[in-house]
Design a protein around this motif. Structure first.
Motif, PDB file in Angstrom:
ATOM      1  N   ILE A  12       0.854  -1.238  -0.144  1.00 29.84           N
ATOM      2  CA  ILE A  12      -0.065   0.220   0.052  1.00 29.84           C
ATOM      3  C   ILE A  12       1.087   1.004  -0.059  1.00 29.84           C
ATOM      4  CG2 ILE A  12      -0.415  -0.537   2.466  1.00 29.84           C
ATOM      5  CD1 ILE A  12      -3.225   1.247   2.327  1.00 29.84           C
ATOM      6  N   PHE A  13       1.846   1.445   0.966  1.00 26.65           N
ATOM      7  CA  PHE A  13       2.713   2.643   0.589  1.00 26.65           C
ATOM      8  C   PHE A  13       3.828   2.321  -1.051  1.00 26.65           C
ATOM      9  CE2 PHE A  13       2.845   0.803   4.699  1.00 26.65           C
ATOM     10  CZ  PHE A  13       2.446   1.798   5.856  1.00 26.65           C
ATOM     11  N   LYS A  14       3.487   1.365  -1.288  1.00 30.97           N
ATOM     12  CA  LYS A  14       4.876   1.302  -2.575  1.00 30.97           C
ATOM     13  C   LYS A  14       3.120   2.387  -3.357  1.00 30.97           C
ATOM     14  CE  LYS A  14       4.678  -2.640  -4.892  1.00 30.97           C
ATOM     15  NZ  LYS A  14       5.390  -3.117  -5.436  1.00 30.97           N
ATOM     16  N   ASN A  15       1.941   1.330  -3.604  1.00 25.95           N
ATOM     17  CA  ASN A  15       1.218   2.347  -4.972  1.00 25.95           C
ATOM     18  C   ASN A  15       0.545   2.917  -4.052  1.00 25.95           C
ATOM     19  OD1 ASN A  15       1.576  -0.861  -4.736  1.00 25.95           O
ATOM     20  ND2 ASN A  15      -0.384  -1.262  -4.867  1.00 25.95           N
ATOM     21  N   CYS A  16       0.821   3.946  -3.424  1.00 28.62           N
ATOM     22  CA  CYS A  16       0.055   5.572  -2.765  1.00 28.62           C
ATOM     23  C   CYS A  16       1.354   6.011  -2.747  1.00 28.62           C
ATOM     24  CB  CYS A  16       0.184   5.608  -1.190  1.00 28.62           C
ATOM     25  SG  CYS A  16      -1.448   4.471  -1.032  1.00 28.62           S
ATOM     26  N   THR A  17       2.206   5.871  -2.723  1.00 30.09           N
ATOM     27  CA  THR A  17       3.760   6.730  -3.278  1.00 30.09           C
ATOM     28  C   THR A  17       3.283   7.266  -4.919  1.00 30.09           C
ATOM     29  OG1 THR A  17       5.478   5.802  -1.340  1.00 30.09           O
ATOM     30  CG2 THR A  17       6.380   6.949  -4.233  1.00 30.09           C
ATOM     31  N   TYR A  18       3.288   5.256  -6.014  1.00 23.84           N
ATOM     32  CA  TYR A  18       3.114   5.864  -7.230  1.00 23.84           C
ATOM     33  C   TYR A  18       2.193   6.382  -7.627  1.00 23.84           C
ATOM     34  CZ  TYR A  18       1.505   4.547 -11.938  1.00 23.84           C
ATOM     35  OH  TYR A  18       1.681   4.397 -13.299  1.00 23.84           O
ATOM     36  N   TYR A  19       0.885   6.447  -7.374  1.00 26.30           N
ATOM     37  CA  TYR A  19      -0.376   7.330  -7.402  1.00 26.30           C
ATOM     38  C   TYR A  19      -0.105   8.810  -7.452  1.00 26.30           C
ATOM     39  CZ  TYR A  19      -2.915   3.269  -9.286  1.00 26.30           C
ATOM     40  OH  TYR A  19      -2.688   2.090 -10.346  1.00 26.30           O
ATOM     41  N   TRP A  20       0.051   8.496  -5.746  1.00 29.61           N
ATOM     42  CA  TRP A  20      -0.087  10.102  -5.032  1.00 29.61           C
ATOM     43  C   TRP A  20       0.689  11.057  -5.683  1.00 29.61           C
ATOM     44  CZ3 TRP A  20      -1.729   9.724   1.109  1.00 29.61           C
ATOM     45  CH2 TRP A  20      -2.579   8.784   1.098  1.00 29.61           C
ATOM     46  N   GLY A  21       1.977  10.126  -5.391  1.00 31.30           N
ATOM     47  CA  GLY A  21       3.460  10.676  -6.112  1.00 31.30           C
ATOM     48  C   GLY A  21       3.074  11.702  -7.421  1.00 31.30           C
ATOM     49  N   PHE A  22       2.826  11.009  -8.306  1.00 35.01           N
ATOM     50  CA  PHE A  22       2.294  11.679  -9.859  1.00 35.01           C
ATOM     51  C   PHE A  22       0.878  12.265  -9.551  1.00 35.01           C
ATOM     52  CE2 PHE A  22       5.182   7.750 -11.947  1.00 35.01           C
ATOM     53  CZ  PHE A  22       4.919   8.929 -12.659  1.00 35.01           C
ATOM     54  N   ALA A  23       0.071  12.091  -8.939  1.00 41.34           N
ATOM     55  CA  ALA A  23      -0.647  13.134  -9.174  1.00 41.34           C
ATOM     56  C   ALA A  23      -0.997  14.708  -8.714  1.00 41.34           C
ATOM     57  CB  ALA A  23      -2.575  12.985  -8.280  1.00 41.34           C
ATOM     58  N   ALA A  24       0.625  14.424  -8.047  1.00 32.40           N
ATOM     59  CA  ALA A  24       0.884  15.758  -7.383  1.00 32.40           C
ATOM     60  C   ALA A  24       1.537  16.655  -8.151  1.00 32.40           C
ATOM     61  CB  ALA A  24       1.636  15.931  -5.805  1.00 32.40           C
ATOM     62  N   TRP A  25       2.314  15.549  -8.730  1.00 31.09           N
ATOM     63  CA  TRP A  25       3.292  16.003  -9.283  1.00 31.09           C
ATOM     64  C   TRP A  25       2.266  16.852 -10.955  1.00 31.09           C
ATOM     65  CZ3 TRP A  25       7.198  13.223 -13.310  1.00 31.09           C
ATOM     66  CH2 TRP A  25       7.776  13.946 -14.454  1.00 31.09           C
ATOM     67  N   MET A  26       1.531  15.756 -11.961  1.00 37.53           N
ATOM     68  CA  MET A  26       0.861  16.771 -12.398  1.00 37.53           C
ATOM     69  C   MET A  26      -0.422  17.814 -12.301  1.00 37.53           C
ATOM     70  SD  MET A  26      -0.210  13.278 -14.421  1.00 37.53           S
ATOM     71  CE  MET A  26      -1.384  12.611 -13.461  1.00 37.53           C
ATOM     72  N   ALA A  27      -0.758  17.534 -11.255  1.00 44.60           N
ATOM     73  CA  ALA A  27      -1.710  18.794 -10.906  1.00 44.60           C
ATOM     74  C   ALA A  27      -0.654  19.451 -10.969  1.00 44.60           C
ATOM     75  CB  ALA A  27      -2.074  18.778  -9.135  1.00 44.60           C
TER      76      ALA A  27
END
Length: 348
Positions: free
Chosen positions: A201-216
């Motif tokens: 869950i930590f790996k998956n959240c880092t991927y999705y949350w990190g990219f969402a912040a970068w794109m946004a």
């Protein structure tokens, strides 16, 4: 008196010379019923060793031959409460693959004294919890950048809105995508495995949350500039995005209908009356194909480098998953259509 008593105790002979066993007699012959011999049940002895140290962890006596691996996990859990069934990996070989919970003991290549190897999978968490967490994050994070909450951009831009309509459209599309994923997790998806390792869950959240912040950050930045070809590019991208979102949802519904509730049965997916499922004729995992198309549309709409990079990384990961699923289909089903490719028709 003695003679009368003797005659009374003797059996009467049949009249007219008819014998009890002769054919045509009125009394049917009684046949002795053969006693049914019960088959002896051969119980198994199950020995569970640690896959690393080879130490004996548990010995189960008088295990029924039709016991499943899932039931053996429950028996093992009684003697070792710290290892609940979802945390256990039971194998025939220390370095082999995990046995399925539905595998039956007597159908496995073991003798009446069976030896299994145990490996601890670590703390587990349900797939539903993981999906809800990793999808809710991007939805909320993107909205924080869209509304330009304090401490993201310069103070003068706090709670201001962009003057470009494509920024608002991108927010709607991004939000729609993740709301769709959340609803599918709750009401559509049927998972073959109930849990996954907690560390994922930590790996998956880092991927999705990190990219969402970068794109946004870049899409909602005050200095963001619209796509080069203007409205025509945006409308084309929106059409592609919506088309693929509908296609992705259609595939998820088709896959859901293949698996009855509470079962782990696998069937070959085929096209249905829904035209969006006709791509099954050419692709094994069209849900990934449509997912790729959605993010290509979002990349074209925003013309943003972080979005393009996220699409590329996602494509690489989905290709790995699609190839693995394609191989499992070919291995499991002899009549699997050879025309299909894993994710891209005739290409990949």
């Amino acid at each position: 008196m003695d003679t009368l008593a003797l005659e009374a105790t003797q059996p009467k002979k049949p009249q007219n010379g008819a014998s009890a066993g002769a054919p045509g007699s009125s009394a049917p012959a009684k046949r002795k019923q053969a006693k049914k011999t019960k088959k002896a049940v051969v119980f198994f002895e199950v020995e569970i060793l640690d896959a690393k140290s080879k130490d004996k962890l548990c010995f189960l006596d008088k295990v029924e031959p039709n016991a499943t691996i899932g039931e053996i996990k429950s028996m093992f859990h009684r003697s070792h409460p710290q290892w609940y069934p979802a945390r256990q990996s039971i194998r025939l070989d220390p370095k082999g693959k995990s046995l399925k919970d539905e595998d039956v003991l007597q159908h496995l290549p073991v003798g009446t004294t069976a030896t299994f190897y145990f490996r601890d999978l670590g703390a587990q968490i349900s797939w539903v919890t993981v999906f809800l967490t990793e999808y809710a994050g991007p939805l909320l994070i993107y909205l924080m950048f869209y509304f330009r909450v304090p401490f993201i951009y310069a103070p003068k831009y706090d709670f201001t809105t962009s003057k470009h309509w494509v920024v608002h459209l991108a927010c709607m599309c991004h939000s729609f995508h993740y709301v769709k994923r959340l609803l599918e997790t709750l009401f559509v998806h049927r998972f073959s495995h109930g849990t996954m390792p907690l560390r994922n869950i930590f790996k998956n959240c880092t991927y999705y949350w990190g990219f969402a912040a970068w794109m946004a950050y870049y899409i909602n930045h005050p200095l963001y500039t619209p796509p080069m070809y203007g409205e025509q590019q945006i409308r084309l991208a929106l059409t592609l995005f919506l088309f693929c979102q509908i296609g992705n949802f259609s595939i998820h519904i088709a896959l859901r209908n293949l698996r009855p509730p509470g079962s782990k049965t696998r069937k070959i997916p085929y096209p249905t009356k829904n035209p969006f499922t006709w791509i099954f004729l050419l692709v094994s995992c069209p849900n990934y194909t449509y997912e790729l198309g959605s993010w290509l549309g979002f990349t074209l709409m925003t013309q943003c480098v972080p979005v393009a990079f996220f699409t590329l990384v996602g494509f690489i990961q989905m290709t790995v998953w699609a190839k693995g699923k394609h191989r499992s289909y070919l291995k499991e089903f002899r009549d699997y259509p050879n025309l299909r490719s894993p994710i891209l028709p005739f290409v990949l």
